[in-house]
Motif scaffolding. Structure first.
Motif, short mmCIF file in Angstrom:
data_model
loop_
_atom_site.label_atom_id
_atom_site.label_comp_id
_atom_site.label_asym_id
_atom_site.label_seq_id
_atom_site.Cartn_x
_atom_site.Cartn_y
_atom_site.Cartn_z
N PHE A 1 8.23 6.79 3.84
CA PHE A 1 7.96 7.59 5.04
C PHE A 1 7.56 6.68 6.21
O PHE A 1 7.04 5.59 6.01
N GLU A 2 7.82 7.18 7.42
CA GLU A 2 7.40 6.41 8.59
C GLU A 2 6.06 6.93 9.08
O GLU A 2 5.76 8.12 9.00
N PHE A 3 5.23 6.00 9.56
CA PHE A 3 3.93 6.36 10.12
C PHE A 3 3.41 5.15 10.89
O PHE A 3 4.16 4.22 11.19
N HIS A 4 2.12 5.15 11.18
CA HIS A 4 1.48 4.04 11.88
C HIS A 4 0.49 3.38 10.93
O HIS A 4 -0.03 4.05 10.04
N PRO A 5 0.21 2.09 11.10
CA PRO A 5 -0.73 1.43 10.18
C PRO A 5 -2.12 2.06 10.27
O PRO A 5 -2.69 2.16 11.35
N GLN A 6 -2.64 2.52 9.13
CA GLN A 6 -3.95 3.19 9.07
C GLN A 6 -4.66 2.73 7.81
O GLN A 6 -4.17 2.96 6.70
N ILE A 7 -5.82 2.15 7.98
CA ILE A 7 -6.49 1.52 6.84
C ILE A 7 -6.88 2.52 5.74
O ILE A 7 -6.91 2.17 4.56
N GLN A 8 -7.15 3.78 6.13
CA GLN A 8 -7.58 4.72 5.08
C GLN A 8 -6.45 4.98 4.08
O GLN A 8 -6.70 5.31 2.93
N MET A 9 -5.19 4.80 4.52
CA MET A 9 -4.07 4.99 3.58
C MET A 9 -3.99 3.83 2.59
O MET A 9 -3.54 4.00 1.46
N VAL A 10 -4.46 2.66 3.02
CA VAL A 10 -4.54 1.50 2.11
C VAL A 10 -5.71 1.70 1.15
O VAL A 10 -5.56 1.58 -0.06
N LYS A 11 -6.88 2.07 1.72
CA LYS A 11 -8.08 2.22 0.91
C LYS A 11 -7.94 3.34 -0.14
O LYS A 11 -8.51 3.27 -1.22
N SER A 12 -7.17 4.38 0.18
CA SER A 12 -7.00 5.48 -0.77
C SER A 12 -5.86 5.22 -1.77
O SER A 12 -5.56 6.06 -2.60
N GLY A 13 -5.23 4.04 -1.65
CA GLY A 13 -4.15 3.70 -2.58
C GLY A 13 -2.87 4.48 -2.34
O GLY A 13 -2.02 4.60 -3.22
N GLN A 14 -2.70 5.01 -1.12
CA GLN A 14 -1.53 5.84 -0.83
C GLN A 14 -0.28 5.02 -0.54
O GLN A 14 0.83 5.44 -0.82
N VAL A 15 -0.46 3.83 0.06
CA VAL A 15 0.70 3.02 0.45
C VAL A 15 0.79 1.74 -0.38
O VAL A 15 -0.22 1.13 -0.71
N ALA A 16 2.02 1.38 -0.73
CA ALA A 16 2.25 0.23 -1.61
C ALA A 16 2.17 -1.09 -0.84
O ALA A 16 2.52 -1.16 0.33
N ASP A 17 1.71 -2.10 -1.54
CA ASP A 17 1.68 -3.47 -1.02
C ASP A 17 3.13 -3.98 -0.93
O ASP A 17 3.85 -4.01 -1.93
N LEU A 18 3.55 -4.36 0.28
CA LEU A 18 4.94 -4.83 0.48
C LEU A 18 5.01 -6.33 0.77
O LEU A 18 6.03 -6.83 1.24
N THR A 19 3.91 -7.03 0.48
CA THR A 19 3.86 -8.47 0.79
C THR A 19 5.05 -9.22 0.21
O THR A 19 5.65 -10.06 0.87
N ASP A 20 5.41 -8.89 -1.05
CA ASP A 20 6.47 -9.66 -1.72
C ASP A 20 7.82 -9.54 -1.03
O ASP A 20 8.62 -10.48 -1.03
N ILE A 21 8.10 -8.38 -0.40
CA ILE A 21 9.41 -8.24 0.26
C ILE A 21 9.38 -8.78 1.70
O ILE A 21 10.41 -9.18 2.24
N ILE A 22 8.17 -8.81 2.31
CA ILE A 22 8.08 -9.27 3.71
C ILE A 22 7.85 -10.78 3.81
O ILE A 22 8.35 -11.43 4.73
N ASP A 23 7.12 -11.33 2.84
CA ASP A 23 6.75 -12.75 2.90
C ASP A 23 7.90 -13.71 3.23
O ASP A 23 7.75 -14.58 4.07
N PRO A 24 9.08 -13.56 2.58
CA PRO A 24 10.16 -14.52 2.86
C PRO A 24 10.63 -14.52 4.31
O PRO A 24 11.18 -15.51 4.78
N VAL A 25 10.41 -13.40 5.04
CA VAL A 25 10.88 -13.33 6.44
C VAL A 25 9.70 -13.14 7.41
O VAL A 25 9.90 -12.85 8.59
N LYS A 26 8.49 -13.31 6.91
CA LYS A 26 7.28 -13.04 7.70
C LYS A 26 7.29 -13.78 9.04
O LYS A 26 6.89 -13.23 10.07
N ASP A 27 7.75 -15.01 9.04
CA ASP A 27 7.74 -15.82 10.26
C ASP A 27 8.71 -15.31 11.32
O ASP A 27 8.63 -15.73 12.47
N ASP A 28 9.62 -14.42 10.94
CA ASP A 28 10.58 -13.87 11.90
C ASP A 28 10.05 -12.57 12.52
O ASP A 28 10.69 -11.99 13.39
N PHE A 29 8.87 -12.09 12.08
CA PHE A 29 8.28 -10.89 12.66
C PHE A 29 7.27 -11.29 13.74
O PHE A 29 6.64 -12.34 13.64
N ASN A 30 7.14 -10.45 14.75
CA ASN A 30 6.09 -10.64 15.75
C ASN A 30 4.76 -10.74 14.99
O ASN A 30 4.42 -9.83 14.23
#
Length: 419
Positions: A99-128
């Motif tokens: 789903f699309e939304f805006h970054p909100q810490i309570q969604m992280v703290k409640s375990g609602q959104v998955a950690d996507l570090t592994d898919i973003i890390d390889p291209v992280k330097d190409d993001f603002n």
């Protein structure tokens, strides 16, 4: 972003959202289900809010159809209550996988959104870097930014010339300009029907911030209080357009000649240019007080994976495919249906439609004056600051007392989140 930004849903929805996901428990599940929930194993379901620009829905469904590893169904949520429907659906068996939304810490703290570090890390330097920062909690990245949406004050140069008005750089100058530009038929300025659209620009332009780097309230300053007083003066002046047919996300107030200046987003540029040709310019939210600096609010939308869904890995794979691997679709999404800035630096630099004229000017202002979402500034805090605007600008409440009350509410929220 278009049709809705994080601040442009109705107050009732905002307050419902402010209470977090749990508060939505009593709501019925979203009525536009396919009856084949995310957990059914035979496909993925993604939620999008209804963008205002023509062609976005068809594009999103076209991308999904091109994905060959899973059947992806798109729920296109119309109306002003996308957040309410999303939060309600997330509590049911028919919750979306993506789903699309805006970054909100309570969604992280409640375990609602998955950690996507592994898919973003390889291209992280190409993001603002600011887009990475606004999605990061404790070193982990929760969400892929799809578009950056800078917002400005749009104006009609022909009307400025006629009224002998210069482009304002301070709030005083903006209020004076609105007075000179107001006629019997045209209001000087439109800042949205409830003025909440300029909540954060007011804070930033006054040299303050929503929160400090260590998550303490940073908005309760004399300069912010003075800015609220000035907006109260504008509100009572008769030079501010109120109750426009559509809110500030929609360019119609400027296009129809109801106002000389309008707060809106870069997404509306093509519609404005089509209607007004070259008679359109932009400038940042002006400086408030001597220590302030002009500001550009950068909204936008991000893609999240439902960590409580039954297809988390498949959903992550789809998000990686579409929002990380498919640069052609990412550029199409950002520049073919209204103008948005791709969060990928390589795409932002190569996007030909953003290289000249008004869009290029928008990119320049975004780079110079841009401020991004703070993941710790939650819906509850947003709603608390909207109360400040309602009580001091629309009503004649004391700004310092309203800011003190808001600070107490924000402090209580921060304690809940960070202890």
């Amino acid at each position: 972003m278009s049709a809705l930004s994080s601040r442009n849903f109705d107050r009732r929805t905002a307050l419902r959202a402010a209470l977090g996901l749990a508060a939505a428990g009593g709501l019925a599940a979203c009525g536009s289900n396919t009856g084949r929930g995310g957990g059914s194993g035979d496909g993925l379901v993604q939620y999008f809010h209804a963008y205002g620009e023509a062609g976005v829905e068809q594009a999103v469904k076209r991308y999904a159809k091109a994905y060959d590893k899973a059947d992806v169904t798109t729920q296109w949520i119309t109306g002003n209550n996308f957040e309410q429907k999303l939060f309600a659906a997330l509590l049911t068996d028919n919750a979306p996988d993506v789903f699309e939304f805006h970054p909100q810490i309570q969604m992280v703290k409640s375990g609602q959104v998955a950690d996507l570090t592994d898919i973003i890390d390889p291209v992280k330097d190409d993001f603002n870097p600011a887009d990475i920062k606004s999605h990061t909690v404790d070193g982990k990245i929760y969400g892929v930014r799809m578009i950056d949406d800078p917002q400005f004050l749009f104006y009609r140069p022909s009307l400025f010339e006629k009224a002998k008005v210069e482009v304002p750089t301070t709030l005083e100058e903006l209020i004076e300009a609105a007075d000179k530009l107001t006629t019997s038929k045209v209001k000087g300025i439109f800042l949205g029907n409830d003025l909440t659209s300029v909540d954060r620009p007011l804070i930033w332009s006054a040299g303050a911030d929503t929160l400090t780097a260590d998550n303490k309230p940073a908005f309760n300053t004399d300069a912010v209080a003075d800015g609220l007083k000035q907006l109260r003066g504008l509100f009572t002046s008769g030079n501010l357009l109120l109750d426009a047919p559509a809110d500030s996300w929609d360019p119609s107030a400027l296009i129809q000649g109801l106002t000389a200046i309008q707060w809106c987003g870069m997404w509306a540029m093509p519609a404005m240019q089509k209607a007004l040709g070259d008679d359109i310019g932009i400038f940042p939210f002006p400086k408030v007080g001597s220590a302030g600096k002009q500001s550009v609010y950068n909204g936008g939308w991000s893609m999240f994976v439902n960590a409580k869904g039954k297809n988390v890995e498949a959903a992550k794979e789809y998000v990686k495919w579409l929002w990380i691997d498919q640069k052609k679709y990412q550029e199409d999404f950002a520049t073919s249906y209204g103008f948005h800035i791709p969060p990928r630096t390589s795409l932002a630099e190569s996007a030909t439609k953003l290289k000249s004229g008004l869009p290029a000017e928008g990119v320049k202002l975004f780079n110079e004056f841009g401020h991004f979402d703070n993941i710790g500034w939650t819906q509850a805090m947003i709603a608390a600051f909207w109360d400040v605007i309602a009580n001091t600008v629309r009503k004649d409440g004391d700004p310092k007392a309203a800011l003190d009350a808001c600070e107490k509410k924000v402090d209580a929220e921060l304690k809940k989140l960070f202890g």
